[in-house]
Design an enzyme around this catalytic site. Structure first.
Site, short mmCIF file in Angstrom:
data_model
loop_
_atom_site.label_atom_id
_atom_site.label_comp_id
_atom_site.label_asym_id
_atom_site.label_seq_id
_atom_site.Cartn_x
_atom_site.Cartn_y
_atom_site.Cartn_z
CB CYS A 110 40.32 32.67 41.04
SG CYS A 110 40.08 33.66 42.58
CB CYS B 82 37.07 30.61 36.70
SG CYS B 82 37.39 31.54 35.21
CB CYS C 154 36.28 32.36 32.73
SG CYS C 154 36.96 32.24 34.10
#
Length: 144
Positions: free
Chosen positions: A18, A92, A96
């Site tokens: 996250c 995210c 990511c």
């Protein structure tokens, strides 16, 4: 994968990501670590890690008997993604990294940052349900 000899069997591994690595991903990692009894290698990271874990997330997890107080937010690295069988993102976005051949899941969960315990409990309980489902998909029997 061999299930008879634990020394040669490779453990499945999961990475929870996250933004701040202070709430959702830490709760998910705590549940997976505890419920798998060590049968799954667990990692968590954030695209922009916070200074410390969300104290309300810690409190919510302690209510379930899981202590994540010693955990520290960590920065997301390509190595962590490469070393994981399953990468579970939690808001995210484009931060990511993506690697072909990896299994990705995106868990849409409300961010517990700045929320009180009454608001964090349902997020925690949703994470626990998802982690239990993940364990079943990995073929790992929960210890509790």
């Amino acid at each position: 994968m061999s299930t008879t000899d634990p020394t040669t069997a490779s453990k499945p591994s999961a990475l929870f990501v996250c933004v701040h690595n202070a709430g959702r991903s830490q709760m998910a990692a705590g549940f997976l670590r505890t419920l798998s009894g060590g049968a799954v290698e667990v990692r968590s990271a954030g695209s922009m890690p916070a200074e410390m874990i969300n104290p309300t997330a810690v409190e919510a997890m302690l209510e379930k008997g899981i202590d994540i107080r010693a955990e520290k937010p960590k920065v997301l690295t390509d190595e962590a993604v490469e070393a994981s069988d399953v990468v579970i993102t939690m808001g995210c976005g484009d931060a990511c990294p993506f690697y072909p051949g990896k299994r990705y899941e995106d868990w849409e969960l409300e961010d517990p940052a700045g929320q009180g315990i009454e608001s964090v409990r349902p997020i925690r309980d949703d994470i626990e349900k998802r982690v239990r489902k993940l364990l079943a998909e990995l073929g790992v029997e929960p210890t509790a």
